[in-house]
Design a protein around this motif. Sequence first.
Motif, PDB file in Angstrom:
ATOM      1  N   ASP A 129       5.080   7.208  -5.077  1.00 45.82           N
ATOM      2  CA  ASP A 129       6.268   6.478  -5.490  1.00 45.82           C
ATOM      3  C   ASP A 129       7.493   7.329  -5.178  1.00 45.82           C
ATOM      4  N   VAL A 130       8.405   6.773  -4.405  1.00 47.68           N
ATOM      5  CA  VAL A 130       9.603   7.495  -4.033  1.00 47.68           C
ATOM      6  C   VAL A 130      10.653   7.251  -5.112  1.00 47.68           C
ATOM      7  N   VAL A 131      11.101   8.318  -5.733  1.00 41.88           N
ATOM      8  CA  VAL A 131      12.101   8.221  -6.777  1.00 41.88           C
ATOM      9  C   VAL A 131      13.404   8.753  -6.214  1.00 41.88           C
ATOM     10  N   GLU A 132      14.428   7.948  -6.284  1.00 36.56           N
ATOM     11  CA  GLU A 132      15.735   8.362  -5.797  1.00 36.56           C
ATOM     12  C   GLU A 132      16.569   8.874  -6.964  1.00 36.56           C
ATOM     13  N   TYR A 133      16.937  10.123  -6.900  1.00 35.10           N
ATOM     14  CA  TYR A 133      17.820  10.715  -7.898  1.00 35.10           C
ATOM     15  C   TYR A 133      19.223  10.774  -7.308  1.00 35.10           C
ATOM     16  N   PRO A 134      20.245  10.603  -8.137  1.00 39.70           N
ATOM     17  CA  PRO A 134      21.612  10.679  -7.606  1.00 39.70           C
ATOM     18  C   PRO A 134      21.942  12.100  -7.162  1.00 39.70           C
ATOM     19  N   ASP A 135      22.860  12.203  -6.205  1.00 39.27           N
ATOM     20  CA  ASP A 135      23.236  13.536  -5.732  1.00 39.27           C
ATOM     21  C   ASP A 135      24.463  14.075  -6.465  1.00 39.27           C
TER      22      ASP A 135
ATOM     23  N   GLN B  43      21.893  20.618 -14.487  1.00 43.91           N
ATOM     24  CA  GLN B  43      22.724  20.260 -15.635  1.00 43.91           C
ATOM     25  C   GLN B  43      23.295  18.860 -15.486  1.00 43.91           C
ATOM     26  N   LYS B  44      23.750  18.517 -14.293  1.00 37.91           N
ATOM     27  CA  LYS B  44      24.247  17.162 -14.056  1.00 37.91           C
ATOM     28  C   LYS B  44      23.112  16.144 -14.166  1.00 37.91           C
ATOM     29  N   TYR B  45      21.930  16.526 -13.706  1.00 35.73           N
ATOM     30  CA  TYR B  45      20.767  15.645 -13.811  1.00 35.73           C
ATOM     31  C   TYR B  45      20.415  15.401 -15.274  1.00 35.73           C
ATOM     32  N   GLN B  46      20.458  16.438 -16.106  1.00 37.19           N
ATOM     33  CA  GLN B  46      20.134  16.287 -17.519  1.00 37.19           C
ATOM     34  C   GLN B  46      21.143  15.372 -18.219  1.00 37.19           C
ATOM     35  N   GLU B  47      22.416  15.517 -17.900  1.00 39.02           N
ATOM     36  CA  GLU B  47      23.436  14.636 -18.477  1.00 39.02           C
ATOM     37  C   GLU B  47      23.209  13.193 -18.034  1.00 39.02           C
ATOM     38  N   TRP B  48      22.903  13.007 -16.774  1.00 31.34           N
ATOM     39  CA  TRP B  48      22.631  11.663 -16.248  1.00 31.34           C
ATOM     40  C   TRP B  48      21.408  11.057 -16.914  1.00 31.34           C
ATOM     41  N   GLN B  49      20.392  11.880 -17.139  1.00 31.28           N
ATOM     42  CA  GLN B  49      19.167  11.408 -17.758  1.00 31.28           C
ATOM     43  C   GLN B  49      19.412  10.970 -19.212  1.00 31.28           C
ATOM     44  N   LEU B  50      20.296  11.653 -19.898  1.00 37.22           N
ATOM     45  CA  LEU B  50      20.631  11.264 -21.272  1.00 37.22           C
ATOM     46  C   LEU B  50      21.277   9.872 -21.301  1.00 37.22           C
ATOM     47  N   TRP B  51      22.096   9.579 -20.303  1.00 37.57           N
ATOM     48  CA  TRP B  51      22.756   8.285 -20.272  1.00 37.57           C
ATOM     49  C   TRP B  51      21.806   7.161 -19.848  1.00 37.57           C
ATOM     50  N   GLN B  52      20.708   7.517 -19.183  1.00 36.37           N
ATOM     51  CA  GLN B  52      19.756   6.514 -18.738  1.00 36.37           C
ATOM     52  C   GLN B  52      18.869   5.995 -19.853  1.00 36.37           C
ATOM     53  N   THR B  53      18.715   6.770 -20.918  1.00 37.43           N
ATOM     54  CA  THR B  53      17.838   6.330 -22.010  1.00 37.43           C
ATOM     55  C   THR B  53      18.552   5.502 -23.033  1.00 37.43           C
TER      56      THR B  53
END
Length: 132
Positions: A62-68, A122-132
């Motif tokens: 499964d290809v997961v696209e994470y934001p850059d 760090q940006k990924y962790q912040e983004w992940q918090l907003w996704q939940t």
Amino acid sequence: MAFKKNDVKRLSHIFECSEQDVHSALYMCTAYLKENNINTYTVARTISILADKLQKTRKKKDVVEYPDFDMKHIVVRKYRADIVELYNSTIGTLKGWGWITAELQRLHNIKVSRQTIRAYIQKYQEWQLWQT
């Protein structure tokens, strides 16, 4: 007909499929060989059939696209899925940002600083918090 276990394992590893898929493909190929006169073209055709059948059973990841996150570093844009995967494997261990950069160097022969990896995570962790 019995096939050697090591050969079946090797084929299943090469084609990223189960050993049962390899067995069924091999049985199909041997049946094809029995029906036709055995010459080099028939053997080549059998190998082609085997490769086609096993490639169709190949497991797709499964290809997961994470934001850059608009980061300018080309390595982050290109390998962001690997960075996140390596970060997830370090959770709960003593490995840090330096280990992630060393793994990227080992896997893809690329150089990136620990600070760049840290900023992206760090940006990924912040983004992940907003996704939940």
